[in-house]
Design a protein around this motif. Structure first.
Motif, PDB file in Angstrom:
ATOM      1  N   GLY A 250       0.648  -1.335  -0.007  1.00  0.00           N
ATOM      2  CA  GLY A 250      -0.119   0.121   0.108  1.00  0.00           C
ATOM      3  C   GLY A 250       0.859   1.056   0.125  1.00  0.00           C
ATOM      4  O   GLY A 250       0.254   2.433   0.336  1.00  0.00           O
ATOM      5  N   LYS A 251       2.010   1.221  -0.379  1.00  0.00           N
ATOM      6  CA  LYS A 251       2.933   2.377  -0.264  1.00  0.00           C
ATOM      7  C   LYS A 251       2.597   3.373  -1.330  1.00  0.00           C
ATOM      8  O   LYS A 251       2.504   4.502  -1.032  1.00  0.00           O
ATOM      9  N   THR A 252       2.452   3.002  -2.511  1.00  0.00           N
ATOM     10  CA  THR A 252       2.134   3.888  -3.568  1.00  0.00           C
ATOM     11  C   THR A 252       0.939   4.780  -3.334  1.00  0.00           C
ATOM     12  O   THR A 252       0.862   6.064  -3.602  1.00  0.00           O
ATOM     13  N   PRO A 253      -0.121   3.869  -3.316  1.00  0.00           N
ATOM     14  CA  PRO A 253      -1.214   4.970  -3.046  1.00  0.00           C
ATOM     15  C   PRO A 253      -1.395   5.959  -1.856  1.00  0.00           C
ATOM     16  O   PRO A 253      -1.919   7.007  -2.006  1.00  0.00           O
ATOM     17  N   SER A 254      -0.780   5.495  -0.715  1.00  0.00           N
ATOM     18  CA  SER A 254      -0.661   6.281   0.343  1.00  0.00           C
ATOM     19  C   SER A 254       0.230   7.563  -0.030  1.00  0.00           C
ATOM     20  O   SER A 254      -0.053   8.733   0.256  1.00  0.00           O
ATOM     21  N   CYS A 255       1.441   7.427  -0.773  1.00  0.00           N
ATOM     22  CA  CYS A 255       2.282   8.664  -1.008  1.00  0.00           C
ATOM     23  C   CYS A 255       1.536   9.564  -2.080  1.00  0.00           C
ATOM     24  O   CYS A 255       1.655  10.636  -1.937  1.00  0.00           O
ATOM     25  N   LEU A 256       0.827   8.979  -2.789  1.00  0.00           N
ATOM     26  CA  LEU A 256      -0.163   9.658  -3.880  1.00  0.00           C
ATOM     27  C   LEU A 256      -1.066  10.428  -3.180  1.00  0.00           C
ATOM     28  O   LEU A 256      -1.378  11.933  -3.620  1.00  0.00           O
ATOM     29  N   TYR A 257      -1.828  10.066  -2.206  1.00  0.00           N
ATOM     30  CA  TYR A 257      -2.714  10.525  -1.662  1.00  0.00           C
ATOM     31  C   TYR A 257      -2.066  11.932  -0.868  1.00  0.00           C
ATOM     32  O   TYR A 257      -2.721  12.921  -0.908  1.00  0.00           O
ATOM     33  N   MET A 258      -1.181  11.552  -0.012  1.00  0.00           N
ATOM     34  CA  MET A 258      -0.671  12.443   0.637  1.00  0.00           C
ATOM     35  C   MET A 258      -0.077  13.742  -0.352  1.00  0.00           C
ATOM     36  O   MET A 258      -0.145  14.903   0.091  1.00  0.00           O
ATOM     37  N   ALA A 259       0.508  13.572  -1.409  1.00  0.00           N
ATOM     38  CA  ALA A 259       0.689  14.299  -2.430  1.00  0.00           C
ATOM     39  C   ALA A 259      -0.386  15.156  -2.638  1.00  0.00           C
ATOM     40  O   ALA A 259      -0.341  16.667  -2.744  1.00  0.00           O
ATOM     41  N   LEU A 260      -1.640  14.700  -3.314  1.00  0.00           N
ATOM     42  CA  LEU A 260      -2.472  15.444  -3.817  1.00  0.00           C
ATOM     43  C   LEU A 260      -3.226  15.888  -2.956  1.00  0.00           C
ATOM     44  O   LEU A 260      -3.444  17.087  -3.448  1.00  0.00           O
ATOM     45  N   LYS A 261      -3.356  15.518  -1.793  1.00  0.00           N
ATOM     46  CA  LYS A 261      -4.358  16.261  -0.721  1.00  0.00           C
ATOM     47  C   LYS A 261      -3.563  17.106   0.073  1.00  0.00           C
ATOM     48  O   LYS A 261      -4.148  18.512   0.344  1.00  0.00           O
ATOM     49  N   TYR A 262      -2.385  17.192   0.506  1.00  0.00           N
ATOM     50  CA  TYR A 262      -1.623  17.756   1.337  1.00  0.00           C
ATOM     51  C   TYR A 262      -0.546  18.606   0.546  1.00  0.00           C
ATOM     52  O   TYR A 262       0.319  19.142   1.571  1.00  0.00           O
ATOM     53  N   GLY A 263       0.096  18.161  -0.452  1.00  0.00           N
ATOM     54  CA  GLY A 263       1.167  18.660  -0.880  1.00  0.00           C
ATOM     55  C   GLY A 263       2.471  18.238  -0.093  1.00  0.00           C
ATOM     56  O   GLY A 263       3.593  18.723  -0.382  1.00  0.00           O
ATOM     57  N   ILE A 264       2.419  17.048   0.535  1.00  0.00           N
ATOM     58  CA  ILE A 264       3.611  16.225   1.071  1.00  0.00           C
ATOM     59  C   ILE A 264       4.335  15.703  -0.041  1.00  0.00           C
ATOM     60  O   ILE A 264       3.980  14.945  -0.657  1.00  0.00           O
ATOM     61  N   ARG A 265       5.706  15.751   0.204  1.00  0.00           N
ATOM     62  CA  ARG A 265       6.503  15.207  -0.815  1.00  0.00           C
ATOM     63  C   ARG A 265       6.912  13.759  -0.070  1.00  0.00           C
ATOM     64  O   ARG A 265       7.788  13.397   0.739  1.00  0.00           O
ATOM     65  N   ALA A 266       6.174  12.821  -0.604  1.00  0.00           N
ATOM     66  CA  ALA A 266       6.369  11.417  -0.024  1.00  0.00           C
ATOM     67  C   ALA A 266       7.047  10.380  -1.175  1.00  0.00           C
ATOM     68  O   ALA A 266       6.557  10.221  -2.297  1.00  0.00           O
ATOM     69  N   ALA A 267       8.287  10.029  -0.772  1.00  0.00           N
ATOM     70  CA  ALA A 267       8.949   8.878  -1.643  1.00  0.00           C
ATOM     71  C   ALA A 267       8.594   7.620  -1.114  1.00  0.00           C
ATOM     72  O   ALA A 267       8.078   7.406   0.118  1.00  0.00           O
ATOM     73  N   ASN A 268       8.827   6.497  -1.912  1.00  0.00           N
ATOM     74  CA  ASN A 268       8.476   5.169  -1.248  1.00  0.00           C
ATOM     75  C   ASN A 268       9.569   4.208  -2.000  1.00  0.00           C
ATOM     76  O   ASN A 268       9.972   4.313  -3.070  1.00  0.00           O
ATOM     77  N   TYR A 269       9.901   3.296  -1.003  1.00  0.00           N
ATOM     78  CA  TYR A 269      10.919   2.260  -1.131  1.00  0.00           C
ATOM     79  C   TYR A 269      10.676   0.845  -1.051  1.00  0.00           C
ATOM     80  O   TYR A 269      10.205   0.798   0.338  1.00  0.00           O
ATOM     81  N   PRO A 270      10.813  -0.097  -1.773  1.00  0.00           N
ATOM     82  CA  PRO A 270      10.260  -1.213  -1.389  1.00  0.00           C
ATOM     83  C   PRO A 270      11.561  -2.190  -0.869  1.00  0.00           C
ATOM     84  O   PRO A 270      12.448  -2.068  -1.406  1.00  0.00           O
ATOM     85  N   LEU A 271      11.139  -2.820   0.334  1.00  0.00           N
ATOM     86  CA  LEU A 271      12.265  -3.520   0.819  1.00  0.00           C
ATOM     87  C   LEU A 271      12.019  -5.104  -0.070  1.00  0.00           C
ATOM     88  O   LEU A 271      11.156  -5.703   0.213  1.00  0.00           O
ATOM     89  N   THR A 272      13.151  -5.105  -0.819  1.00  0.00           N
ATOM     90  CA  THR A 272      12.941  -6.478  -1.589  1.00  0.00           C
ATOM     91  C   THR A 272      13.565  -7.490  -0.978  1.00  0.00           C
ATOM     92  O   THR A 272      14.302  -7.602  -0.131  1.00  0.00           O
ATOM     93  N   GLU A 273      13.571  -8.987  -1.842  1.00  0.00           N
ATOM     94  CA  GLU A 273      13.970 -10.071  -1.264  1.00  0.00           C
ATOM     95  C   GLU A 273      15.587 -10.110  -1.110  1.00  0.00           C
ATOM     96  O   GLU A 273      16.163 -10.754  -0.347  1.00  0.00           O
ATOM     97  N   ASP A 274      15.992  -9.326  -2.014  1.00  0.00           N
ATOM     98  CA  ASP A 274      17.664  -8.998  -1.888  1.00  0.00           C
ATOM     99  C   ASP A 274      17.975  -8.717  -0.452  1.00  0.00           C
ATOM    100  O   ASP A 274      19.288  -8.852  -0.174  1.00  0.00           O
TER     101      ASP A 274
END
Lengths: 272, 272
Positions: A157-181
């Protein structure tokens, strides 16, 4: 029991819809058909609305509930002639507010969002592009410009949450997936370590994660319960070891996740 | 004149904020400091809120306006002891609605968005990923799954509008930039022609476009007024020749653009 509800406005209808949804959700025994009707801004459209309302009244055998934020008097008068039960949102609150504030209200069409547009618009658009460009760990060199960096396993759920914070509040939110590596005795990648105070973790129930991943890659190892369970456990251990604030997204909407993240991080939303 | 406004909730605060913003925007002569306070869900947090409210009252020399959607009685009682002017949104409307609907309300915490979550969540998340994957003409082979395809020149507002429609309504919106390659006597690209009924055009004032592009690539040909003016004219001509519905995004917010697109296209928002 069935009832129809109309959210009617001569603007976007966002206020009527938001308040109406919130109120109707308190009535669990009633099944509502909910109809959003924005830009009802001419007498002709008001006439058409009255017909729709009366047709619903006949169909349901009960008055439709009308939540309206229509500013134009003539249009409101038309709607009031329908067989609906009207909740006139602006009229209810503006008179007492005028008294308290000792000032008249402009009561003009679509004011809220025009104001948002003027003072706030650029922040929001820039934040959306920031979220897009810094989605899914695509780049890490701009994390110094981020307000927040959301981390967690793939599809939690990282991506939709970041986009919502950006669209609604102008918050700059990046996201990073913790992968199997990174998974066996998971460490924070170097690119994240230096921004540790901006990190927020999302986690999710393994069952739910497996079901989401299965729609994307059916019957893959990636979507298997064992793999999901392993990744979630490792990531939760990491959050605890590193003292990274985190929540479980399983039972929350994007709006709830975003609001919780901002409260946790002590980020003040930029309301204008 | 200065006043402080608090939007207080034991949930996300979205309803209190949306309605409060909408009402306050009608008072143009008053400068409001607006503070969103979600998840005020304990007596301790309520005490803290009272202190914040009273401090604001002292600072402003006037009562702060409080828009609240707090469900818990004890917390509401605490807030009512502050020096604020309380607009209790749920209490105002739920009693008359209970009468009209002939049923009690559950008046439970954060109901709206939990409901959205349960019945609607997957559509919205899928739509967000669709918008991301089909942003900026990245791929065109999934247009048969799109509800709508937004077209226009680079940086006229396509991406944020598509993401908003996805997040808020679960609408699958792709977007395609009409680029200079297509510009001289602009034609619809083949990938768009076959989906013509799904196309919606965005246009923008050339001055505004030049200013947006200048922030991205200062003093480039891409950002020059002459180039912007040329592209916008060509694209508007195309919209007219091909009979593609379109609006000018210059003076509208993302919310307004999205609402207008959906009305124009006759797409019913999926309200649940």
């Amino acid at each position: 029991m069935k009832r129809t509800a109309f959210f009617i406005s001569d603007g976007t209808g966002i206020t009527a819809e938001t308040l109406g949804q919130s109120l109707l959700s308190q009535f669990e025994n009633i099944e509502f058909t909910k109809l959003l009707r924005p830009y009802v801004d001419t007498i002709e459209k008001a006439h058409d609305m009255v017909q729709q309302i009366n047709a619903a009244a006949e169909r349901d055998g009960a008055r439709p509930i009308i939540f309206d934020t229509v500013v134009n008097n003539e249009i409101r008068d038309q709607l009031a002639r329908s067989n609906g039960y009207m909740i006139d949102i602006f009229s209810t609150f503006l008179a007492p507010l005028e008294l308290e504030l000792g000032d008249g209200s402009s009561y003009s069409v679509g004011k809220t969002h025009s104001i948002l547009h003027n003072t706030h618009y650029k922040d929001r658009i820039d934040a959306v592009h920031f979220a897009m460009d810094n989605d899914d760990g695509a780049r890490t060199q701009h994390y110094n410009e981020a307000d927040i960096i959301v981390i967690g396993v793939s599809r939690c759920g990282k991506t939709p949450s970041c986009l919502y914070m950006a669209l609604k509040y102008g918050i700059r939110a990046a996201n990073y997936p913790l992968t199997e590596d990174d998974m066996e005795r998971l460490q924070l990648p170097a690119s994240l370590k230096q921004h540790k105070h901006k990190l927020f973790g999302l986690t999710i129930d393994p069952e739910r994660l497996a079901s989401i991943r299965n729609e994307r890659r059916p019957n893959s190892r990636y979507a298997s319960f064992a793999q999901c369970e392993f990744e979630v456990r490792e990531v939760e251990n990491l959050f605890r070891r590193e003292n990274i604030p985190h929540i479980n997204s399983t039972h929350f909407s994007v709006e709830e996740i975003s609001a919780k993240i901002l409260v946790h991080m002590g980020i003040e939303r930029r309301l204008k």
